[in-house]
Design an enzyme around this catalytic site. Structure first.
Site, PDB file in Angstrom:
ATOM      1  N   ARG A 108      14.687 135.491 -23.774  1.00  0.00           N
ATOM      2  CA  ARG A 108      14.714 136.806 -24.420  1.00  0.00           C
ATOM      3  C   ARG A 108      14.691 137.902 -23.357  1.00  0.00           C
ATOM      4  O   ARG A 108      13.693 138.059 -22.655  1.00  0.00           O
ATOM      5  CB  ARG A 108      13.533 136.957 -25.383  1.00  0.00           C
ATOM      6  CG  ARG A 108      13.688 136.162 -26.655  1.00  0.00           C
ATOM      7  CD  ARG A 108      12.614 136.516 -27.662  1.00  0.00           C
ATOM      8  NE  ARG A 108      11.370 135.817 -27.411  1.00  0.00           N
ATOM      9  CZ  ARG A 108      10.591 135.311 -28.378  1.00  0.00           C
ATOM     10  NH1 ARG A 108      10.943 135.414 -29.640  1.00  0.00           N
ATOM     11  NH2 ARG A 108       9.466 134.701 -28.092  1.00  0.00           N
ATOM     12  N   ASP A 135      11.029 129.334 -18.773  1.00  0.00           N
ATOM     13  CA  ASP A 135      11.689 128.084 -19.130  1.00  0.00           C
ATOM     14  C   ASP A 135      13.145 128.412 -19.484  1.00  0.00           C
ATOM     15  O   ASP A 135      13.561 129.566 -19.398  1.00  0.00           O
ATOM     16  CB  ASP A 135      10.963 127.454 -20.319  1.00  0.00           C
ATOM     17  CG  ASP A 135      11.227 125.962 -20.466  1.00  0.00           C
ATOM     18  OD1 ASP A 135      11.974 125.408 -19.645  1.00  0.00           O
ATOM     19  OD2 ASP A 135      10.681 125.368 -21.412  1.00  0.00           O
ATOM     20  N   HIS A 181       6.299 123.425 -21.402  1.00  0.00           N
ATOM     21  CA  HIS A 181       6.273 124.613 -20.555  1.00  0.00           C
ATOM     22  C   HIS A 181       4.852 125.128 -20.372  1.00  0.00           C
ATOM     23  O   HIS A 181       4.425 125.472 -19.249  1.00  0.00           O
ATOM     24  CB  HIS A 181       7.163 125.698 -21.164  1.00  0.00           C
ATOM     25  CG  HIS A 181       7.280 126.927 -20.312  1.00  0.00           C
ATOM     26  ND1 HIS A 181       7.760 128.126 -20.784  1.00  0.00           N
ATOM     27  CD2 HIS A 181       6.966 127.160 -19.000  1.00  0.00           C
ATOM     28  CE1 HIS A 181       7.745 129.020 -19.827  1.00  0.00           C
ATOM     29  NE2 HIS A 181       7.256 128.462 -18.733  1.00  0.00           N
ATOM     30  N   ASP A 203       6.419 136.369 -24.330  1.00  0.00           N
ATOM     31  CA  ASP A 203       7.361 137.411 -23.933  1.00  0.00           C
ATOM     32  C   ASP A 203       7.742 138.378 -25.053  1.00  0.00           C
ATOM     33  O   ASP A 203       8.481 139.339 -24.817  1.00  0.00           O
ATOM     34  CB  ASP A 203       8.628 136.781 -23.345  1.00  0.00           C
ATOM     35  CG  ASP A 203       9.328 135.838 -24.320  1.00  0.00           C
ATOM     36  OD1 ASP A 203       8.808 135.626 -25.425  1.00  0.00           O
ATOM     37  OD2 ASP A 203      10.400 135.309 -23.966  1.00  0.00           O
ATOM     38  N   ASP A 204       7.252 138.141 -26.267  1.00  0.00           N
ATOM     39  CA  ASP A 204       7.565 139.048 -27.382  1.00  0.00           C
ATOM     40  C   ASP A 204       6.345 139.833 -27.825  1.00  0.00           C
ATOM     41  O   ASP A 204       6.254 140.271 -28.978  1.00  0.00           O
ATOM     42  CB  ASP A 204       8.140 138.261 -28.565  1.00  0.00           C
ATOM     43  CG  ASP A 204       7.163 137.224 -29.112  1.00  0.00           C
ATOM     44  OD1 ASP A 204       6.157 136.936 -28.429  1.00  0.00           O
ATOM     45  OD2 ASP A 204       7.408 136.694 -30.214  1.00  0.00           O
ATOM     46  N   ASP A 282      -0.481 124.982 -30.571  1.00  0.00           N
ATOM     47  CA  ASP A 282      -1.430 125.924 -31.158  1.00  0.00           C
ATOM     48  C   ASP A 282      -2.145 125.323 -32.366  1.00  0.00           C
ATOM     49  O   ASP A 282      -3.362 125.493 -32.524  1.00  0.00           O
ATOM     50  CB  ASP A 282      -0.746 127.244 -31.517  1.00  0.00           C
ATOM     51  CG  ASP A 282       0.541 127.064 -32.293  1.00  0.00           C
ATOM     52  OD1 ASP A 282       1.026 125.925 -32.426  1.00  0.00           O
ATOM     53  OD2 ASP A 282       1.078 128.077 -32.795  1.00  0.00           O
ATOM     54  N   SER A 313      10.094 129.457 -34.325  1.00  0.00           N
ATOM     55  CA  SER A 313       9.453 129.468 -35.639  1.00  0.00           C
ATOM     56  C   SER A 313      10.321 130.144 -36.689  1.00  0.00           C
ATOM     57  O   SER A 313       9.938 130.218 -37.862  1.00  0.00           O
ATOM     58  CB  SER A 313       8.093 130.179 -35.559  1.00  0.00           C
ATOM     59  OG  SER A 313       8.267 131.537 -35.203  1.00  0.00           O
TER      60      SER A 313
END
Length: 438
Positions: A108, A135, A181, A203-204, A282, A313
Site C-alpha cells: 500500500r 513484505d 511477516h 501501514d493503514d 491476532d 480481511s
C-alpha cells in the site's frame, strides 16, 4: 561524553573550593607561636603581621569572588547540558528507554499517510526509531518508504514465496503470509536490533498527536504489572457518540486483545515466538492459552485510526464500525498523570464498585431514552445470545473471541448511549469467561 566531562568539571570545582577553604580556615584558626605573640605585642613587627593578615583577608575575599564566578559558569553550562538536543532528548540525566515503532507494510503506497503522521508527532528520533518492515516486494511501496531516507529504517522480508497450506485454506494465503511477516519482523526488532519493547503499527493506521506520550507513560506499568501483557491505542467501540469527548485522559483495562497500534515487551515475544501460529495471529492471541488471564490497557478515545478498507480481511467491519472510530485530537500529558489506578487490584475494586453500584435498567429504557439522571447505568445480560442481541441493538460490536467481548473487562463492556454511560455487564458474581461463547 558530555555527561563525563560535566561530572569531571563539577568534581574539580568542588575540590578547588574545598582545598582553599581548608587552607584559609587553618590560617585563621591556628594558635600563634611565641615569636608571633611577642611581635604582636611590640613595635613594627606587630604592625607588619597585622598588615599581612589584612592582605591575606583581601586576597581571600578576591579568591572567593573568583570561585563564585567559576561556579556560576559551571551552573550555566549545566543548564545547557540539560537542554534537549536537536532530537528532543535530554543530554544528561537518567537514560530514557528507547521505544521503537515497527510499521508493518506490504503493497500500500498509502503507507505515506501513516509515516507522515508518525514523523510529524515524533518528539525524538533517538527515543522512537521508526522501523518499516515490508513484505510483498511491491516496488512502488518500497519507493515511497525509501523516500524518507534516514528518517526511517527500511527492512525487507526476504521470503516472498507462497506457503504450503491445505486446499481449503488456499483462500487464506494472505493471512499466512502476514503471520510469517510478523514473526520475521519481531525477531528483527528484538533479536537483531536488540530492543526491549516495541509499538506495532500497520501501514493503514493514522496516529493521534499524543500517540508517543501515551505509550511512554504506560511503559513502566506494562513492565511492572505482570497481570498486563500489552498496551493498545485502540477502542473497538470508539465510534463518535459512543465515547465521552470530555474524557480524553480516561484509560481502561481490557481482557480483549485490541491490536491496531499496540506495545509489547521482549519478554512476551520470548514466550510467544516458539509457538507463533501459521495464520490468524491476532485471533490466536485472544485464545486462553496465550492470554493467560492477562489484560491490556486501552483508551476511551482511540489514539489510532484505520484508513485501510482494502486488505486481506476485505474490509470486514470497516464500513459498519471502523471508519467511524473517533481519533483523539487533544494532547493529554499522560507522563505527568498518576496512572497507578490501572494496577490490577486497585482497578478491579474501583471498576466493579462503579459498575454494580450503578442503577440497574432495562434495554427498553436505554433504547427509548427513558433513563433518568446522569448515569452511569448498568444493563445485565445472562447468556451469549442475550449479549449479542443487546450489543447489536445498542450499536456496539457483538462478536466474542473465546468468550471475551470486544473492550470487555471481567465481562463488562463500557460505552456511551445518548450521552449516558452504560455498563453492559453480567450479573454480580462473575468469575470467568466461557470459551464456548464464540
Amino acid at each position: 561524553m558530555l555527561r563525563k566531562r560535566g561530572s569531571a568539571i563539577l568534581c574539580g570545582a568542588f575540590l578547588f573550593v574545598a582545598w582553599n577553604a581548608v587552607v584559609v580556615l587553618y590560617l585563621w584558626g591556628r594558635p600563634l607561636s611565641g615569636r608571633e605573640e611577642r611581635e604582636m605585642d611590640g613595635g613594627r613587627g606587630g604592625a607588619d603581621l597585622a598588615g599581612d593578615v589584612i592582605h591575606m583577608a583581601e586576597a581571600f575575599e578576591a579568591e572567593l569572588e573568583m570561585q563564585r564566578k567559576i561556579l556560576l559558569q559551571i551552573q550555566g553550562h549545566r543548564s545547557l547540558w540539560e537542554q534537549p538536543n536537536e532530537n528532543g532528548a535530554s543530554r544528561i540525566g537518567p537514560p530514557q528507554v528507547v521505544i521503537p515503532i515497527l510499521v508493518i507494510a506490504c503493497n500500500r503506497v498509502t503507507v505515506k499517510r501513516c509515516l507522515d503522521k508518525l514523523l510529524e508527532y515524533r518528539p525524538s528520533a533517538e527515543l522512537y526509531p521508526i522501523i518499516v518492515s515490508q513484505d510483498c516486494g511491491h516496488a512502488e511501496t518500497a519507493q515511497v518508504i525509501g523516500s524518507y531516507g534516514s528518517q526511517v529504517t527500511h527492512l525487507k522480508q526476504p521470503d516472498l514465496s507462497d506457503i504450503a497450506v491445505r486446499p481449503e485454506h488456499k483462500k487464506f494465503q494472505g493471512y499466512y503470509k502476514i503471520s510469517r511477516h510478523y514473526r520475521w519482523a519481531l525477531n528483527q526488532v528484538f533479536n537483531s536490533l536488540s530492543h526491549s519493547s516495541v509499538v506495532i503499527v500497520e501501514d493503514d493506521l493514522e496516529v493521534a498527536p499524543d500517540f508517543f506520550e501515551y505509550f511512554r507513560s504506560l511503559h513502566p506499568i506494562l513492565k511492572s504489572d505482570l497481570s498486563l501483557w500489552c498496551v493498545s491505542a485502540w477502542n473497538d467501540n470508539g465510534r463518535d457518540g459512543y465515547v465521552d469527548p470530555a474524557k480524553a485522559d480516561l484509560l481502561y483495562r481490557t481482557d480483549f486483545f485490541p491490536g491496531l497500534g499496540w506495545m509489547m515487551l521482549k519478554e512476551l515475544w520470548v514466550e510467544l515466538e516458539p509457538k507463533w501460529p501459521g495464520a490468524f495471529w491476532d485471533d490466536w492471541m485472544r485464545q486462553p492459552d496465550q492470554r493467560r488471564d492477562r489484560a491490556c490497557i486501552r483508551p476511551e478515545i482511540s489514539r489510532t485510526l484505520t484508513f485501510g478498507r482494502k486488505g486481506v480481511s476485505l474490509g470486514q467491519f470497516y464500513d459498519k464500525y471502523l471508519r467511524y472510530i473517533k481519533l483523539n485530537s487533544e494532547f493529554v500529558p499522560f507522563t505527568k498523570l498518576d496512572l497507578a489506578y490501572l494496577k490490577e487490584e486497585k482497578y478491579k475494586e474501583i471498576f466493579e464498585k462503579q459498575v454494580y453500584s450503578a442503577p440497574l435498567v432495562k434495554y427498553e429504557e436505554v433504547q427509548r431514552g427513558q433513563l433518568k439522571g446522569a448515569g452511569p447505568f448498568c444493563l445485565h445480560y445472562l447468556s451469549k445470545d442475550g449479549f449479542k442481541v443487546l450489543a447489536k441493538n445498542l450499536g456496539v460490536m457483538e462478536d466474542l473471541k473465546s468468550g471475551v467481548p470486544r473492550t470487555g473487562y471481567r465481562g463488562v463492556v463500557s460505552f456511551l448511549s445518548r450521552g449516558r454511560r452504560i455498563f453492559l455487564a453480567p450479573p454480580p458474581g462473575w468469575s470467568k469467561y466461557d470459551p464456548t461463547w464464540s
